[in-house]
Write a protein that holds these residues in place. Structure first.
Motif, PDB file in Angstrom:
ATOM      1  N   SER A 158      51.344 -51.503 -39.736  1.00 39.32           N
ATOM      2  CA  SER A 158      52.076 -51.780 -38.927  1.00 39.32           C
ATOM      3  C   SER A 158      53.494 -50.184 -39.166  1.00 39.32           C
ATOM      4  O   SER A 158      54.040 -49.722 -39.088  1.00 39.32           O
ATOM      5  CB  SER A 158      53.747 -52.509 -38.442  1.00 39.32           C
ATOM      6  N   GLU A 159      53.760 -50.551 -41.304  1.00 40.01           N
ATOM      7  CA  GLU A 159      53.963 -48.979 -41.577  1.00 40.01           C
ATOM      8  C   GLU A 159      53.370 -48.273 -42.232  1.00 40.01           C
ATOM      9  O   GLU A 159      52.075 -47.942 -42.160  1.00 40.01           O
ATOM     10  CB  GLU A 159      55.060 -49.855 -42.639  1.00 40.01           C
ATOM     11  N   CYS A 160      54.220 -46.511 -42.723  1.00 48.53           N
ATOM     12  CA  CYS A 160      53.712 -45.570 -42.754  1.00 48.53           C
ATOM     13  C   CYS A 160      53.342 -46.106 -44.061  1.00 48.53           C
ATOM     14  O   CYS A 160      54.424 -46.393 -45.073  1.00 48.53           O
ATOM     15  CB  CYS A 160      54.283 -44.618 -42.229  1.00 48.53           C
ATOM     16  N   GLN A 161      52.670 -45.406 -45.161  1.00 42.59           N
ATOM     17  CA  GLN A 161      52.741 -45.464 -46.656  1.00 42.59           C
ATOM     18  C   GLN A 161      52.324 -43.986 -47.104  1.00 42.59           C
ATOM     19  O   GLN A 161      51.959 -42.812 -46.899  1.00 42.59           O
ATOM     20  CB  GLN A 161      51.424 -45.644 -46.889  1.00 42.59           C
ATOM     21  N   GLU A 162      53.024 -43.981 -48.251  1.00 43.27           N
ATOM     22  CA  GLU A 162      53.435 -42.374 -48.701  1.00 43.27           C
ATOM     23  C   GLU A 162      52.833 -42.563 -50.546  1.00 43.27           C
ATOM     24  O   GLU A 162      53.693 -43.413 -50.902  1.00 43.27           O
ATOM     25  CB  GLU A 162      54.868 -42.453 -48.983  1.00 43.27           C
ATOM     26  N   THR A 164      52.415 -34.760 -52.065  1.00 45.50           N
ATOM     27  CA  THR A 164      52.542 -36.387 -51.355  1.00 45.50           C
ATOM     28  C   THR A 164      52.499 -36.444 -50.486  1.00 45.50           C
ATOM     29  O   THR A 164      51.791 -36.157 -49.362  1.00 45.50           O
ATOM     30  CB  THR A 164      53.677 -36.077 -51.727  1.00 45.50           C
ATOM     31  N   LEU A 165      51.241 -37.323 -49.399  1.00 48.37           N
ATOM     32  CA  LEU A 165      50.659 -37.769 -48.715  1.00 48.37           C
ATOM     33  C   LEU A 165      51.001 -38.927 -47.703  1.00 48.37           C
ATOM     34  O   LEU A 165      51.232 -40.112 -48.503  1.00 48.37           O
ATOM     35  CB  LEU A 165      48.777 -38.343 -48.451  1.00 48.37           C
ATOM     36  N   MET A 166      51.674 -38.472 -47.204  1.00 51.62           N
ATOM     37  CA  MET A 166      51.765 -39.793 -45.713  1.00 51.62           C
ATOM     38  C   MET A 166      50.555 -40.274 -44.801  1.00 51.62           C
ATOM     39  O   MET A 166      50.788 -39.485 -43.742  1.00 51.62           O
ATOM     40  CB  MET A 166      53.557 -39.052 -45.043  1.00 51.62           C
ATOM     41  N   TYR A 173      64.537 -41.152 -33.955  1.00 51.83           N
ATOM     42  CA  TYR A 173      63.654 -41.106 -35.563  1.00 51.83           C
ATOM     43  C   TYR A 173      64.214 -42.127 -36.737  1.00 51.83           C
ATOM     44  O   TYR A 173      63.621 -42.378 -37.685  1.00 51.83           O
ATOM     45  CB  TYR A 173      63.759 -40.388 -36.027  1.00 51.83           C
ATOM     46  N   GLY A 174      65.627 -42.452 -37.266  1.00 53.02           N
ATOM     47  CA  GLY A 174      66.141 -43.819 -37.637  1.00 53.02           C
ATOM     48  C   GLY A 174      67.035 -42.198 -38.580  1.00 53.02           C
ATOM     49  O   GLY A 174      66.204 -43.215 -40.066  1.00 53.02           O
ATOM     50  N   PHE A 175      67.023 -41.494 -38.005  1.00 51.26           N
ATOM     51  CA  PHE A 175      67.369 -40.238 -39.399  1.00 51.26           C
ATOM     52  C   PHE A 175      68.286 -40.842 -40.202  1.00 51.26           C
ATOM     53  O   PHE A 175      69.106 -40.598 -39.737  1.00 51.26           O
ATOM     54  CB  PHE A 175      67.279 -39.065 -38.448  1.00 51.26           C
ATOM     55  N   LEU A 179      57.380 -41.619 -36.696  1.00 49.70           N
ATOM     56  CA  LEU A 179      58.284 -41.062 -36.062  1.00 49.70           C
ATOM     57  C   LEU A 179      60.090 -41.001 -36.858  1.00 49.70           C
ATOM     58  O   LEU A 179      59.991 -39.684 -37.054  1.00 49.70           O
ATOM     59  CB  LEU A 179      59.018 -40.369 -34.758  1.00 49.70           C
ATOM     60  N   ARG A 180      59.930 -42.484 -36.868  1.00 47.70           N
ATOM     61  CA  ARG A 180      60.960 -42.263 -37.678  1.00 47.70           C
ATOM     62  C   ARG A 180      61.105 -41.999 -39.826  1.00 47.70           C
ATOM     63  O   ARG A 180      61.324 -41.168 -40.334  1.00 47.70           O
ATOM     64  CB  ARG A 180      61.622 -43.991 -38.014  1.00 47.70           C
ATOM     65  N   SER A 181      59.257 -42.263 -40.029  1.00 46.76           N
ATOM     66  CA  SER A 181      59.084 -41.836 -41.429  1.00 46.76           C
ATOM     67  C   SER A 181      58.882 -40.588 -41.260  1.00 46.76           C
ATOM     68  O   SER A 181      59.364 -40.321 -42.824  1.00 46.76           O
ATOM     69  CB  SER A 181      58.061 -42.504 -41.891  1.00 46.76           C
ATOM     70  N   ILE A 182      58.433 -39.800 -40.528  1.00 46.59           N
ATOM     71  CA  ILE A 182      57.944 -38.502 -40.623  1.00 46.59           C
ATOM     72  C   ILE A 182      59.681 -37.868 -41.215  1.00 46.59           C
ATOM     73  O   ILE A 182      60.021 -36.594 -41.328  1.00 46.59           O
ATOM     74  CB  ILE A 182      57.526 -38.438 -39.352  1.00 46.59           C
TER      75      ILE A 182
END
Length: 296
Positions: A59-63, A74-76, A273-275, A93-96
């Motif tokens: 459920s989370e993005c991985q960078e 750097t890949l997300m 987005y949690g910016f 969207l928040r992670s981006i």
């Protein structure tokens, strides 16, 4: 942090201008499209967890950051983008947006197959969330290249589908194809070789960065999306202004932003987005605002 990053942040006029020394790339696509495998193929090693079932687990993005062909990338990797009933949309969207100062490129991942209504809905959702400007920073990468007919190139496949042609055209004609299973060991000089295709993809990303003057998809662009959505909302309210509404006047006149103001949070896209702003302050997410933004 790269020296180029520090120099950008020290000058407000150049805050989002960054040297392409580190290429920041976001991989988008539905569950099962081959996003994680694409990331592993680009890096040449297994760094992203591949989900082989139809049920999405992460459920989370991985960078991750690696050097590929002498270039720092750097890949997300993201969860299934805008799949049905996936709350992970908010995380994506928040992670981006937290990917400061912004990604240089988006890779829209599709399988080599007919352009379906589901794919159309995903592409529409991407455009709605980031505006058509996002395609200026995007390339389409097809997976399962073994599905191509013998001797067929991805450009030949795209020509047969009007919808695919339209999408690739929006992305400046940028498209590539890989096969995470059958093209691994093919000689790098062959078209049906992952090494060949990754090399071509990296050249495309560099060309896109150069065309965009080393720029990236920025927070200001997200703000423009919010303003556009607000204008649409005002237009809808105006169109419905003369219709009979039996609700109390105070409720009837309450605007979208006023409803959310009761939550006590900032309701711009930065909040959604949690910016983290330049002072490092993280905005609290408003669930009702998130729900309204993700609504088709």
């Amino acid at each position: 942090m790269l020296a180029s990053d520090r120099s950008c942040r020290s000058n407000s006029d150049l805050y989002f201008s960054l040297s392409a020394a580190n290429r920041r790339v976001v991989i988008l696509g539905t569950t099962g499209s081959g996003k994680s495998s694409l990331g592993n193929t680009i890096f040449g090693e297994d760094v992203f967890k591949v989900n082989h079932t139809s049920k999405f687990e992460r459920s989370e993005c991985q960078e991750e950051t690696r050097s590929v062909n002498g270039k720092t990338i750097t890949l997300m990797d993201t969860p299934g983008f805008f799949d049905t009933d996936t709350p992970e949309q908010v995380e994506i969207l928040r992670s981006i947006t937290d990917y400061a100062p912004g990604p240089h490129a988006f890779l829209i991942v599709l399988k080599v197959e007919k352009f379906t209504e589901h794919v159309r809905a995903v592409v529409t959702k991407i455009e709605k969330s980031f505006s058509e400007k996002v395609f200026q920073f995007s390339a389409v990468v097809f997976t399962r290249g073994d599905q191509l007919e013998e001797g067929q190139r991805i450009e030949d496949f795209i020509r047969k589908d009007e919808n695919l042609r339209g999408l690739v055209r929006k992305c400046g004609g940028r498209c590539h194809v890989i096969d995470n299973k059958y093209w691994k060991e093919n000689p790098p000089g062959e078209y049906r070789s992952n090494k060949f295709q990754v090399g071509q993809l990296l050249q495309t990303i560099d060309g896109m960065i150069k065309k965009n003057n080393n720029g990236c998809y920025t927070y200001e662009m997200l703000q423009a999306v919010e303003e556009m959505n607000q204008q649409k909302e005002r237009g809808i309210r105006h169109s419905l202004g003369h219709m009979t509404d039996k609700r109390p006047t105070a409720v009837r006149k309450e605007t979208h932003s006023q409803r959310h103001s009761k939550c006590g949070c900032n309701h711009g896209l930065a909040s959604f987005y949690g910016f983290r702003n330049r002072r490092g302050t993280s905005q609290r997410l408003c669930p009702s605002f998130i729900e309204s933004m993700l609504k088709p």
